[in-house]
Design an enzyme around this catalytic site. Sequence first.
Site, PDB file in Angstrom:
ATOM      1  N   GLY A  10      27.463  14.667  65.352  1.00 32.92           N
ATOM      2  CA  GLY A  10      28.656  15.236  65.968  1.00 32.92           C
ATOM      3  C   GLY A  10      29.511  14.158  66.598  1.00 32.92           C
ATOM      4  N   SER A  11      30.265  14.518  67.600  1.00 33.52           N
ATOM      5  CA  SER A  11      31.199  13.596  68.236  1.00 33.52           C
ATOM      6  C   SER A  11      30.469  12.593  69.126  1.00 33.52           C
ATOM      7  CB  SER A  11      32.220  14.368  69.076  1.00 33.52           C
ATOM      8  OG  SER A  11      31.598  14.896  70.239  1.00 33.52           O
ATOM      9  N   GLU A  20      24.080  10.452  64.857  1.00 31.72           N
ATOM     10  CA  GLU A  20      25.064  10.170  63.819  1.00 31.72           C
ATOM     11  C   GLU A  20      26.407  10.689  64.328  1.00 31.72           C
ATOM     12  OE1 GLU A  20      24.412   8.385  61.264  1.00 31.72           O
ATOM     13  OE2 GLU A  20      22.224   8.332  61.487  1.00 31.72           O
ATOM     14  N   CYS A  72      33.375  12.317  59.131  1.00 34.52           N
ATOM     15  CA  CYS A  72      33.187  11.168  60.017  1.00 34.52           C
ATOM     16  C   CYS A  72      33.464   9.837  59.316  1.00 34.52           C
ATOM     17  CB  CYS A  72      31.776  11.171  60.603  1.00 34.52           C
ATOM     18  SG  CYS A  72      30.455  11.161  59.365  1.00 34.52           S
TER      19      CYS A  72
END
Length: 485
Positions: free
Chosen positions: A231-232, A253, A287
Amino acid sequence: MSYFEELAFQYIDGEWRSGTGSWDIVDFNPYNGEKLASITVAGVAEIDQAYRAAERAQAAWGATNPYTRRLVFERALRIIDDREATLAAAITAECGGTALKAAFELHLVREFLREALHLALRAEGRILPSPDDTKENRLYRVPVGVVGVISPFNFPFLLSVKSVAPALALGNTVVLKPHQNTPICGGGLVAKVFEEAGLPAGVLNVVVTDIAEIGDALIEHPVPKVISFTGSDKVGRHVATVAAGHFKRTILELGGNSALIVLDDADLDYAVDAAVFSRFIHQGQVCMAANRVLVDRSVEQEFTEKFVAKVRSLKVGDPCDPATHIGPLIHAGQAEAIGALVEQAVADGATALVRGGAEGTLVSPSVLTGLKSDAAILGQEIFGPVALIIPFDGEEEAIRLANATPYGLSGAVHTGNVERGVRVAKRIDSGMIHVNDGTVHDEPIVPFGGEKASGVGRLNGDAMVDAFTTTKWISIQHGRTRFPF
């Protein structure tokens, strides 16, 4: 009952059940606003039940012969093959993914399940020498026990399976929390496939909830030993901080701000194709997407003209239409945020070569150039269809610009000289970079992960063994030790 309504439950200890939280997550189709399902969130009690079920199931699952564990993944692959059209339709409905994106996601899910077949047999031990002639040192690879997985909304089926499958293959049990915007593709579908593939009750549990309901209970719970989060970077920092306070290992990640570099000897037509795909695949909600396209000033004009022409040819619309290139963003708030980013960049002096508008969650592409070096948009991840074209003078400036970001996930270098591309790639501070290709790649046996704010640890291949097992030293004294007292 629709496929979504059938799976709109928590999955704990082999049972589909309602949550006991204080509110419902309403799952919407991001393109047309259709209500897909309503799920009462899991409360802290369900988090505990899920982890305790995983804890009870782990000993037997970890002791199961790895050849037997492999059979589950073989059956899961057959299920996905048999239901490909249904699964693709679910990805399109819940994620707004185009036909291309859905096919790409399902292809990678299959590849990671195939890799899980091999991972089940890769937890290899070692025998190490000892300075004592009568002593034997055995090093065993054993499951960590229970793994908590938190997956994102952009590739929910894939990015859940990517951590869940290897963790299971290596003898762990799992509690999975999908993103609240994609609870079915990221959670229910995963549970359903493995349930039908014969995974024993309790080995995989799915909890659909939110931090507003459970706080940090998913991370703080004493049972899980590893938390795998995708995620962020903002949320990732929080996950890492909380997990560290409870002595848990994390695999993070996180986001990216990738640069695709076009050197002066690049094949420009090919570089344009790579750059457009790398920026606009799944509306830029990736991403690894090429946020920044860095172009040598000597070829900037020609590249930019071709890039803009190709961007203008992209079709924006219904993701169910096979001709659509760009579908909806995940929700209206994200669409508004992307519009605000473009508006601010133009107000700060950028030139919009293409200025995309918004209609609900549909956001047309924008292409910006002429950005000042301190423009805020240059330093952040853009999770939407906005491309930035930035000229440079020579390799050294290209490298400096590529590295001028707190992120370091992916990237690409285009050149007519492969070794020149490798030389530049080695100097980019990122976990992954590709010569004469796009920035969006994931292969099951190649270590995947980033540097700097793009994450900690690696997934895929042998890195999965490191992520989801631990070592245990057992020594055997075949003679007698002489103790000093």
